[in-house]
Design an enzyme around this catalytic site. Structure first.
Site, PDB file in Angstrom:
ATOM      1  N   CYS A 187       9.847  -0.775  -2.551  1.00 32.11           N
ATOM      2  CA  CYS A 187       9.067  -0.662  -3.794  1.00 32.11           C
ATOM      3  C   CYS A 187       9.407  -1.776  -4.788  1.00 32.11           C
ATOM      4  O   CYS A 187       8.961  -2.900  -4.615  1.00 32.11           O
ATOM      5  CB  CYS A 187       9.199   0.734  -4.404  1.00 32.11           C
TER       6      CYS A 187
ATOM      7  N   HIS B 213       7.455   4.138   0.375  1.00 36.07           N
ATOM      8  CA  HIS B 213       8.749   4.830   0.197  1.00 36.07           C
ATOM      9  C   HIS B 213       9.189   5.568   1.458  1.00 36.07           C
ATOM     10  O   HIS B 213       9.089   6.801   1.512  1.00 36.07           O
ATOM     11  CB  HIS B 213       8.662   5.802  -0.986  1.00 36.07           C
TER      12      HIS B 213
ATOM     13  N   GLU C 145      12.098   6.281   2.223  1.00 32.18           N
ATOM     14  CA  GLU C 145      13.221   7.168   1.851  1.00 32.18           C
ATOM     15  C   GLU C 145      12.733   8.524   1.339  1.00 32.18           C
ATOM     16  O   GLU C 145      13.512   9.468   1.249  1.00 32.18           O
ATOM     17  CB  GLU C 145      14.125   6.480   0.820  1.00 32.18           C
TER      18      GLU C 145
END
Ligand code: MN
Length: 249
Positions: free
Chosen positions: A108, A212, A214
Site C-alpha cells: 500500500c 493488502h 496482510e
C-alpha cells in the site's frame, strides 16, 4: 534458522505511539520468517546495523507520502503525512535495497514509497485526480473481501508466481502511482488502469503491491506473495533471477 525480517511500524500521531497490525507479522511468520518491528530511527549507523541484523524488509501501509518528496504542493485532498516515516523509510530503502540489494516487500503506502523514492509521482487523491473508473479503490469492511480486479502483466515474475493472468484484490487506498519511476517495472494494473504491483528492475526481490495481502491471509495469493518474499530473504531467489534473465517468466 528463520530469516529475520524488519517490519516498519505504523505511527499513531494522536497517541504518540508506534503500532503494528498483526497481519503483517503473521504473513511473514506463516511463510517461515521471523518478523521484527523496527524503531523509526534515521541514524545512519543504526540503520546499517539494522540492515546487518535483518535479511529483508517489509515496508507497511500508513499515512500519505509528503507530496514535497515528489515535487508537489500538498493539495487540500491529500491526507496527513508522517515525516518520521518518510525520513526513516527513505534512509532504510537507500541503504538496504539500493546499496545492499536486500529483499523488500512494499504494501500500500509501500508501493507509493518505492515509486516516490525512485523518482515517480503520485495522485494525491484518486477521486479528485484520476479518472474514476469501475474500480472501487477504497472499500468498506470486511477488508478480506475482493474490491476490484487486476490484470497481471505477461512476462512478469508476479504472474509466474501466481500462475494466472488476473486476480481479485482488496483495496484500501485513496492515492496511487501517477508517473511510474523508470527503474520500476509494472506487474499488475487494476481494471481502470492504475498500476497496483511493481518490482525494482535488476534486484533479486524488491516488489510492492497496492492491495493488502496482510488483511487477507486466507487467500492463496497472499500466502504465495509472503512465501516468495520470505524465500528471497532466505536467499532462495537465485533460480527466479536466472529465469528472469533467460526471459522464461
Ligand atoms: Mn486498488
Amino acid at each position: 534458522m528463520k530469516p529475520v525480517i524488519g517490519v516498519v511500524p505504523l505511527r499513531d500521531e494522536e497517541r504518540d505511539s508506534l503500532w503494528i497490525l498483526p497481519g503483517y507479522l503473521d504473513g511473514i511468520s506463516r511463510a517461515g520468517g521471523l518478523p521484527l518491528v523496527l524503531p523509526l530511527t534515521t541514524e545512519e549507523e543504526t540503520l546499517r546495523q539494522i540492515s546487518g541484523l535483518c535479511a529483508g524488509f517489509l515496508f507497511t501501509g500508513g499515512q500519505d507520502i509528503s507530496p514535497g518528496l515528489y515535487g508537489a504542493e500538498p493539495a487540500p485532498f491529500c491526507g496527513p503525512a508522517c515525516a518520521e516515516r518518510d525520513r526513516m523509510e527513505g534512509a532504510l530503502f537507500s541503504i538496504a535495497v539500493l546499496e545492499r540489494g536486500q529483499p523488500a516487500l512494499g504494501i500500500c503506502r509501500g508501493i507509493q514509497l518505492f515509486n516516490v523514492l525512485l523518482g515517480g509521482t503520485l495522485y494525491q487523491d484518486l477521486a479528485a485526480q484520476f479518472s474514476p473508473g469501475a474500480a472501487l479503490h477504497r472499500q468498506k469492511p470486511p477488508y478480506d473481501a475482493p474490491a476490484h480486479g487486476l490484470r497481471l502483466e505477461p512476462g512478469t515474475p508476479l504472474r509466474a508466481l501466481l500462475g494466472r493472468d488476473s486476480l481479485a484484490v482488496n483495496s484500501s487506498h485513496h492515492q496511487g502511482i501517477a508517473r511510474l519511476a523508470p527503474e520500476l517495472e509494472p506487474m499488475a494494473r487494476s481494471e481502470d488502469g492504475l498500476i497496483e504491483a511493481v518490482r525494482l528492475k535488476n534486484r533479486p526481490f524488491a516488489w510492492a503491491v497496492q492491495w493488502h495481502p496482510e488483511m487477507a491471509l486466507a487467500w492463496e495469493s497472499s500466502g504465495q506473495l509472503f512465501a516468495a518474499f520470505v524465500s528471497a530473504c532466505r536467499g532462495d531467489c537465485g533460480a527466479m533471477v536466472a529465469d528472469i534473465a533467460q526471459g522464461d517468466l
